[in-house]
Write a protein that holds these residues in place. Structure first.
Motif, PDB file in Angstrom:
ATOM      1  N   LEU A   1       1.195  -1.657  -0.615  1.00 49.34           N
ATOM      2  CA  LEU A   1       0.021  -0.071  -0.193  1.00 49.34           C
ATOM      3  C   LEU A   1       0.597   1.465   0.279  1.00 49.34           C
TER       4      LEU A   1
ATOM      5  N   TRP B   1       1.509   3.447  13.726  1.00 45.94           N
ATOM      6  CA  TRP B   1       0.632   2.898  12.305  1.00 45.94           C
ATOM      7  C   TRP B   1      -0.043   1.349  12.250  1.00 45.94           C
TER       8      TRP B   1
ATOM      9  N   PHE C   1      -0.842  -0.505  15.625  1.00 44.90           N
ATOM     10  CA  PHE C   1      -2.357  -0.337  15.937  1.00 44.90           C
ATOM     11  C   PHE C   1      -2.861  -1.404  15.013  1.00 44.90           C
ATOM     12  N   TRP C   2      -2.255  -1.392  13.430  1.00 45.10           N
ATOM     13  CA  TRP C   2      -3.310  -2.218  13.015  1.00 45.10           C
ATOM     14  C   TRP C   2      -3.145  -3.816  13.196  1.00 45.10           C
TER      15      TRP C   2
ATOM     16  N   PHE D   1      -5.271  -4.069  16.393  1.00 43.84           N
ATOM     17  CA  PHE D   1      -6.401  -4.035  15.635  1.00 43.84           C
ATOM     18  C   PHE D   1      -6.869  -5.753  15.347  1.00 43.84           C
TER      19      PHE D   1
END
Lengths: 477, 97
Positions: A66, A192, A195-196, A199
């Motif tokens: 990404l 991040w 975080f992912w 999550f």
């Protein structure tokens, strides 16, 4: 004359219609369908956990990069402009779901759904730590003590570790997993990414450890609409009611109703179901298959294996609970080939063929032309008129490309500047292009097509053309 | 004649089912929206035309985009679930009505 009918308002009682769901403790069962399911779980989880670690041509085999907006799948590189392929793939996935559902019912739910697969993995961990069904039920009833605390704590630790590993692998599909592993090892993880991982790990833990069958029963849209793909020839898991009823305990050695020879005499009162509850205890969604086809049934076939084992013990023929179709149960022949399956299969094959063809023939060059926004036209030498453009070229392949630029068709326009372009693999190039019209040759607006050809004589590809407009002052000022 | 109201109110569903019915479809829709949106729009370029002074990397852009979509879809799902709640003054339609 007027008889009173005792009526009760069921609405008022708490939980009459939606009884509080008791916790489901699925019992472990061995059998041919469970072996198949375990194989599916191992295969699918294996693909998920191993694929990011495999390399292809020195690059991660499956990487949805990404940050650089490129997807690498098995040596193919996809750009955002190829999104169309992904949409196509999703349509094909949806259609194959329809096809397999029409053919064999909820195969997806029982064998391949991530919810089922991860729930099986979490159940396996639970079983290894807390023991079998009876031990787990006893443990839950027992008062909190050191032993219960240790067992439950260990299970939670194992679950959380597995969930975090799952989250890590998930993120590893989007950022190179080897670099990610290095960052984790050096406690140098980006915010991040962390975080992912957390999550996705939390989602896995919640769905597979905590919610489990409730996801299938209350949240899954497929469970609600799969009935639309069913017909009377679809494979379903069903209890053979005429054979099984009346159910009840009996002495060992009582023959099966199927052996009941004297057709003129009365059928034995007891059917073949000995009411042992094995099919209910093994069910991961906690339903009783003997009540008929239900939305809660995820077609995992655990009840078939459980019942078969009992039938073997009773020396009864297997198949009191079995894969069958409604037509078969009515004694009619079942057809695999029928309008519904043929239509689904044909459309699926067409889509898949077209997909493979277009992947093989997709252009590796992306070209786009933008007009210079500042001026419509400008005066060139000797009364000529010039327009300028920016040619955006994307080389989607990993190899460098050499292209020649030319003008298509019969036109008085001439190209000014270089006509041979070198673009490195994966490069996005902006090439300024100027077109010139000799004095008096063009008036007003004229369409013009720029053509890009490969210099490689063997390759017909890549060829691209882009069309734009050329402006010159009109005749009468 | 008494017509017992057999259609259960949604509040009878287990908590997990009620939360899931709002959270899950909205999550799914947000995921699809994020995919389609960022297939067309590069978060880098989006950042330069919105708040160029903030340093927003692509990764952060995707994440922000996803959660922005999710907040929208979550709000919408929540709103729908609120409107579908049975009201005392409106008779509930059942099959007999």
């Amino acid at each position: 004359m007027n008889e009173r009918i005792p009526l009760q308002l069921v609405d008022g009682d708490e939980g009459t219609l939606y009884a509080r769901q008791p916790k489901v403790y699925p019992r472990e069962i061995k059998g041919r369908f469970q072996r198949l399911r375990n194989a599916a779980v191992l295969w699918l989880l294996g693909m998920f956990y191993v694929f990011p670690w495999l390399n292809w041509d020195g690059r991660q085999m499956v990487l949805f990069d990404l940050p650089h907006r490129k997807f690498y799948i098995l040596g193919l590189t996809f750009w955002p402009q190829d999104f169309f392929f992904m949409a196509w793939l999703l349509i094909m996935a949806g259609l194959s779901l329809f096809f397999f559902t029409a053919l064999a019912g909820r195969l997806w739910c029982g064998y391949a759904c991530p919810q089922t697969v991860w729930t099986e993995a979490f159940l396996w961990i639970e079983r290894k730590i807390e023991g079998d069904r009876n031990q787990r039920m006893r443990l839950d009833k027992a008062p909190w003590g050191a032993k219960k605390f240790a067992r439950k704590g260990l299970k939670q630790l194992a679950w959380i570790a597995f969930a975090l590993w799952t989250g890590f692998t998930f993120v590893g599909f989007f950022t190179p997993i080897r670099e990610l592993a290095g960052e984790v090892a050096h406690f140098d993880l980006g915010g991040w990414e962390m975080f992912w991982i957390a999550f996705y790990g939390f989602a896995t833990y919640g769905n597979a450890g905590f919610l489990r069958e409730q996801v299938c029963k209350y949240m899954c849209p497929y469970a609600r609409f799969q009935g639309a793909m069913f017909d009377r020839d679809t494979l379903i898991i069903s209890y053979d009611e005429p054979r099984g009823e009346d159910r009840g305990h009996r002495k060992r050695g009582t023959p099966s109703v199927l052996d009941w020879a004297d057709k003129d005499g009365e059928r034995p009162a007891l059917g073949d179901c000995i009411d042992c509850q094995a099919c209910v205890q093994v069910c991961p969604t906690g339903i009783d298959i003997r009540n008929g086809l239900q939305v809660g049934c995820i077609a995992c076939a655990a009840c078939i294996d459980a019942c078969d084992a009992i039938m073997d013990k009773m020396a009864y023929p297997r198949g009191l609970i079995r894969y069958t179709t409604e037509h078969a149960m009515e004694g009619k022949p079942s057809r695999v080939l029928r309008v519904r399956t043929l239509i689904y299969a044909t459309v699926l094959l067409l889509l898949a063929g077209a997909f493979a063809w277009s992947i093989g023939h997709r252009s590796m060059l992306l070209a786009e032309v933008l007009r210079d926004r500042n001026a419509l036209w400008r005066a060139g030498p000797a009364g000529s008129v010039e327009n300028s453009y920016t040619l955006k070229l994307v080389n989607k392949s990993d190899q460098p490309m050499t292209l020649t630029l030319s003008l298509d068709g019969d036109t008085p326009l001439v190209l000014v500047g270089r006509q041979r372009l070198d673009i490195a693999g994966g490069e996005v190039a902006s090439v300024p292009v100027t077109l010139r019209a000799p004095a008096g040759s063009v008036h007003g607006r004229q369409r013009v097509t720029l053509q890009l050809n490969s210099t490689d004589p063997n390759a017909s590809q890549p060829v691209a053309d882009v069309t734009t407009a050329f402006f010159a002052p009109s005749d009468s000022p | 004649m008494i017509a017992p109201r057999v259609s259960a109110s949604t509040s009878r569903l287990p908590l997990a089912a009620r939360v899931g019915a709002v959270a899950w479809p909205s999550f799914f829709a947000a995921g699809v929206a994020t995919m389609v949106f960022f297939a067309v729009v590069d978060p880098d370029r989006l950042a330069t035309i919105t708040w160029p002074t903030l340093n927003v990397s692509r990764g952060v852009g995707y994440t922000l985009g996803f959660f922005m979509f999710w907040v929208c879809t979550l709000a919408s799902s929540l709103f729908t679930s609120l409107l579908l709640k049975p009201r005392g003054d409106v008779p509930v339609d059942d099959e007999n009505a």
